[in-house]
Design a protein around this motif. Structure first.
Motif, short mmCIF file in Angstrom:
data_model
loop_
_atom_site.label_atom_id
_atom_site.label_comp_id
_atom_site.label_asym_id
_atom_site.label_seq_id
_atom_site.Cartn_x
_atom_site.Cartn_y
_atom_site.Cartn_z
N MET A 1 0.83 -1.19 0.00
CA MET A 1 0.00 0.00 0.00
C MET A 1 0.87 1.24 0.00
O MET A 1 1.90 1.28 0.64
CB MET A 1 -0.88 0.03 1.25
CG MET A 1 -2.32 0.01 0.87
SD MET A 1 -3.48 0.68 1.99
CE MET A 1 -3.40 -0.12 3.47
N HIS A 2 0.42 2.21 -0.66
CA HIS A 2 1.20 3.43 -0.77
C HIS A 2 1.32 4.10 0.61
O HIS A 2 0.37 4.15 1.36
CB HIS A 2 0.50 4.37 -1.75
CG HIS A 2 1.44 5.31 -2.40
ND1 HIS A 2 1.46 6.63 -2.10
CD2 HIS A 2 2.41 5.11 -3.31
CE1 HIS A 2 2.38 7.22 -2.82
NE2 HIS A 2 2.97 6.32 -3.57
N SER B 1 1.49 7.14 1.50
CA SER B 1 0.65 8.31 1.77
C SER B 1 -0.72 7.85 2.25
O SER B 1 -1.32 8.43 3.16
CB SER B 1 0.50 9.16 0.52
OG SER B 1 -0.34 8.52 -0.39
N THR C 1 10.80 6.76 4.62
CA THR C 1 10.58 7.64 3.49
C THR C 1 10.13 8.99 4.01
O THR C 1 9.16 9.06 4.75
CB THR C 1 9.48 7.07 2.58
OG1 THR C 1 9.72 5.71 2.41
CG2 THR C 1 9.45 7.79 1.26
N TYR D 1 2.86 14.77 2.24
CA TYR D 1 1.69 14.32 1.50
C TYR D 1 0.65 15.42 1.53
O TYR D 1 0.01 15.65 2.54
CB TYR D 1 1.11 13.06 2.11
CG TYR D 1 2.10 11.91 2.13
CD1 TYR D 1 2.44 11.29 3.31
CD2 TYR D 1 2.69 11.48 0.98
CE1 TYR D 1 3.34 10.26 3.35
CE2 TYR D 1 3.60 10.45 1.00
CZ TYR D 1 3.93 9.84 2.18
OH TYR D 1 4.81 8.81 2.21
#
Lengths: 105, 605, 167
Positions: B1-2, B4, B55, B59
């Motif tokens: 899953m991303h 953000s 990371t 966002y």
């Protein structure tokens, strides 16, 4: 040859006379009659414009139709107005305008 | 899953849980608690995923207000080393407190209200942690204040609790007013409000402008983190249930003020004037609260003043302007051991049937051994016992103080001596000696659902300061956490000496006393600061309110509102006399009006 | 000849109009108004609006004024008694009327397009009743229907208004 200005001044004078009658007379009936005079003056100027404003030699009869309607409506108005005056006379026993002043502050 | 998506889900899940609890679970207690705990566990998972994802990103959610290039307020989440670490702190403590509440609030009324408030608080706190601009952090700042109000006033039928909730909110508002002015000031100076933009433009501002902006934003910290002079709300906030005190008013909410300072750390570091103000307020708070803790008789009151004192340490650490990691490290360790201390105090209170006066306790180490062990871990960590987490972070701050600001160093060391003193006082009165009341004689250990979080918290309380964890949670990108060079050895001896002195003095004075041998009115009356504030509000603010009331009643209402209405009425009254009732007068007015119209039309054309 | 007709009838119309305003007896006023309307109808005829002229006599002089006379006789109005003259009202009325006449003359003489002579008609043979009828029933048939409804409403209204209240 009467010009358009002549007819308009005649109509205007008739209107002024009617206006004077509305403002100066004291009897309701006469005021009403002067009102009719004012309406007729307007009819005269309408017919004058209709006759003098020709397009390719043909009259535009819309103004005369309007005069027709004005006469009709004036007749209806006179009927109803006089009915009201009759009722008013029955209630107040007077047609003198200065006696009908109960709608004041 | 991303990532953000994970970040947004982590933020929104507690809000959804709060809404569901509010709408659905009025009578269903297990469902309310279950929803809240589930949301906190989801947040825990999401936070750790974000932390381990390594990371850094910003966002952007959406542009809330967009009025052109100079004025746009975005709504976005900033995931960077600082916010990731704070996220882990909040997300790790929250589930433990929620599970503890299962046991603590078992028989209380308003169960669903409590859990809805906790879920709302979790949402707001996550918003503060992940906000990427000043306005968004301000919004969530206020939301956290609202949740605090709801939770402090949980026992709202008690006057003292309702008043405490109100006081917390109002005093925070005072600080937030300065905060808002600071936001406006920074925006005027730099035309942006995102942290990344303003932190990089630190060199563009004049010295005075920078100092004013940072001090104004610091006002928000003074309010939220209960620094002097806006510290008066935190001791009264102990009226709320104990898990609330542990989560909000020890570990996370009050730490938000320090978090804000570290978020704008480049601005703070670039302004020596502002840093000076910040560090002195922190140091004064640290020492003053330490003194006040000595005069407290409520088990939670001592811990409240201890929290204020430790927050002072954090603020002073930020004011030293050495690195953003310095106050955050103490925030990190403090969150764990202070939460542990409050939860164990909650366990004690529950075991004592809601008796909170320490002079009615005693000898509880035999009746509640597990709680005692957990408490001792927290107490030693707080006092600065070498090898436990608290000593690492506190000593680091004091070491840097020695290096950069000697006056502050001695103030902090005095506080460091007071801390073990009042903690040992509390420990010996509550746990050692003999029971002083019936409740103490019949105290019993708390159920597993409450003891398990205690032990889970004791582990980081002991070990969170060790270098291994230090390097995981505080990478160099946040700031340096190294000892200052050329630190003389006797400084470390001073730290050890303060610790030993405090404990020894406490055990000497408080070896099984029946009542407090130290009765200092100045301390028990909280330096009379509360009384001064009461007088000021009643008289100064009250007088000002009376002046405003007079102005409002006579000028604004009398002249403007009623005056204009009366003028119109009078005009209408005069115009009434035109209605004479005479038909021909009306005809005259009519004709004259038409003539006037014709004249205007004729001359204009 | 047209000029003579115009001046004659226009003078007649205005003179009778003024006498409507000045005479005291309502019956005399009504009769003068009838004469004024007849002169007005003659003026219409000089303008080639024969249909309108005939309608003016039929409806206005024939129906409306008759209604007026009926009402005057129903109410049995005598010569109205002269009361104290209201100076202010009289002066105001005279002022307004004279102001109006001044404006009228000014406006009419200011525009040169009003000074045109009577333009000739393309085909003066066609009676204008036919042309008016065509315009009325082609372009204005909806107002025509509405006028019919209006007359109905007026009739019903008059009947309702003139009932003596039934107690």
């Amino acid at each position: 040859m009467p010009t358009l200005a002549n007819y308009l001044i005649a109509s205007g004078l008739l209107f002024a006379v009617g206006l004077g009658g509305v403002m100066l007379r004291r009897s309701i009936i006469v005021i009403f009659m002067s009102l009719e005079m004012m309406l007729s003056a307007a009819n005269l100027s309408l017919v004058a414009f209709s006759r003098y404003g020709l397009i390719n030699g043909h009259q535009n009869y819309d103004a005369q139709i309007l005069v027709f309607f004005i006469i009709t409506v004036a007749a209806a108005e006179v009927a109803v107005g006089l009915a009201i005056i009759v009722s008013l006379y029955r209630a107040r026993q007077t047609t003198h305008v200065e006696d009908l002043d109960t709608l004041k502050f | 899953m991303h990532l953000s998506l994970i970040a947004w889900i982590t933020l929104i899940v507690p809000l959804v849980a709060a809404a569901l609890i509010l709408l659905v679970t009025r009578t269903n207690k297990p469902l309310a608690a279950g929803l809240a705990i589930l949301s906190s566990l989801l947040v825990f998972i999401g936070a750790w995923i974000l932390f381990l994802g390594h990371t850094d990103a910003d966002y952007l959610g959406f542009n809330w207000i967009d009025l052109g290039k100079n004025f746009s307020i975005p709504f976005g989440l900033a995931i960077e080393p600082l916010s990731r670490t704070m996220l882990v702190i909040v997300a790790s403590i929250a589930p433990l407190v929620f599970i503890f509440s299962l046991g603590y609030m078992k028989d209380e009324e308003g169960y669903w209200r409590y859990f809805a408030g906790l879920a709302l608080f979790l949402f707001s706190m996550l918003g503060i942690v992940m906000a990427d601009n000043l306005v968004m952090i301000y919004i969530f700042w206020e939301l956290v204040g609202v949740s605090s109000y709801i939770l402090i006033g949980h026992y709202f039928r008690k006057d003292s609790a309702a008043d405490a909730a109100k006081q917390a909110f109002l005093v925070n508002r005072i600080g937030d007013f300065g905060f808002m002015l600071g936001i406006l000031f920074i925006w005027l100076a730099t035309h942006s409000i995102t942290f990344s933009a303003i932190n990089s433009s630190a060199s563009n501002l004049s010295n005075l402008g920078l100092a004013i902006g940072v001090v104004l934003i610091f006002c928000g910290t003074v309010g939220k983190s209960a620094q002097f002079p806006l510290h008066v709300w935190l001791p009264n906030s102990m009226e709320g249930p104990t898990p609330v005190s542990s989560l909000l008013h020890a570990a996370t909410m009050v730490a938000a003020g320090v978090y804000l300072l570290t978020r704008i750390f480049p601005l703070l570091a670039a302004s020596p004037d502002a840093s000076e103000i910040v560090v002195w307020i922190g140091a004064i708070t640290a020492l003053g609260a330490g003194f006040l803790a000595i005069g407290q008789d409520d088990i939670k009151g001592i811990l409240a003043y201890s929290t204020i004192s430790q927050l002072g340490y954090m603020v002073a650490g930020a004011g030293l302007a050495v690195s953003a990691a310095l106050p955050m490290f103490h925030l990190f360790t403090h969150a764990f051991f202070k939460c542990l201390l409050f939860l164990s105090a909650g366990s004690v209170i529950l075991g004592m049937h809601h008796e909170q006066n320490i002079w009615k306790m005693g000898g509880l180490k035999n009746k509640m051994p597990l709680t005692f062990l957990a408490y001792m871990a927290g107490m030693l960590a707080l006092s600065g016992c070498p090898g436990l987490s608290g000593s690492f972070s506190k000593d680091l701050i004091m070491a840097h103080a020695w290096e950069h600001h000697q006056a502050i160093f001695w103030v902090l060391v005095a506080g460091a001596a007071l801390t073990p003193f009042y903690m040992a006082r509390q420990a010996s009165v509550v746990f050692f000696g003999s029971p002083r009341s019936e409740h103490a004689k019949h105290a019993h250990e708390s159920p597993l659902v409450m003891v398990l979080p205690l032990f889970l918290l004791a582990l980081p309380a002991i070990g969170a300061g060790w270098p291994f964890f230090k390097h995981i949670f505080f990478p160099e990108t946040i700031g340096t956490l190294e000892e200052p060079d050329h630190l003389p050895h006797f400084v470390e001896l001073i730290f050890l000496g303060a610790f030993v002195l405090g404990i020894a003095l406490a055990f000497a004075l408080y070896r099984n006393p029946a009542k407090d041998p130290l009765r200092i009115p100045l301390l028990t009356n909280r330096f009379y600061i509360d009384a001064i504030y009461d007088w000021a509000v009643a008289n100064i603010q009250g007088g000002f309110a009376r002046v405003c009331s007079f102005f409002d009643r006579w000028f604004i209402n009398g002249i403007l509102v009623q005056g204009s209405a009366s003028a119109i009425w009078f005009l209408g009254f005069c115009l009434r006399f035109l209605q004479v009732g005479n038909l021909q007068a009306y005809a005259f007015f009519f004709g004259a009006g038409v003539l006037g119209l014709i004249y205007v039309l004729f001359t204009v054309h | 000849m047209l000029t003579a007709a115009f001046w004659f009838f226009a003078t007649l119309m205005i003179a009778f109009g003024v006498s409507v305003v000045l005479l005291r007896n309502p019956i005399s006023c009504a009769m003068c108004l009838v004469m004024s309307f007849i002169a007005l109808a003659a003026l219409f005829i000089t303008l080639d609006a024969t249909f309108i002229g005939i309608i003016q006599i039929l409806v206005y002089a024939g129906a409306v004024m008759v209604l007026f006379l009926f009402i005057i006789m129903l109410l049995d109005l005598r010569t109205e008694e002269s009361r104290r003259l209201n100076v202010g009202a009289t002066v105001g009325g005279v002022l307004v009327v004279s102001g109006f006449i001044t404006f009228l003359v000014k406006v009419v003489t200011s525009d040169p397009s009003f000074a045109q002579k009577l333009p000739p008609l393309a085909n003066p043979q066609i009676p204008d009743v036919k042309l008016i009828g065509m315009t009325l029933f082609h372009t204005f048939w909806l107002p025509f229907e509405v006028i019919g409804a209006l007359l109905l409403v007026a009739t019903v209204g008059v009947i309702v208004l003139s009932k003596k209240s039934l107690r």
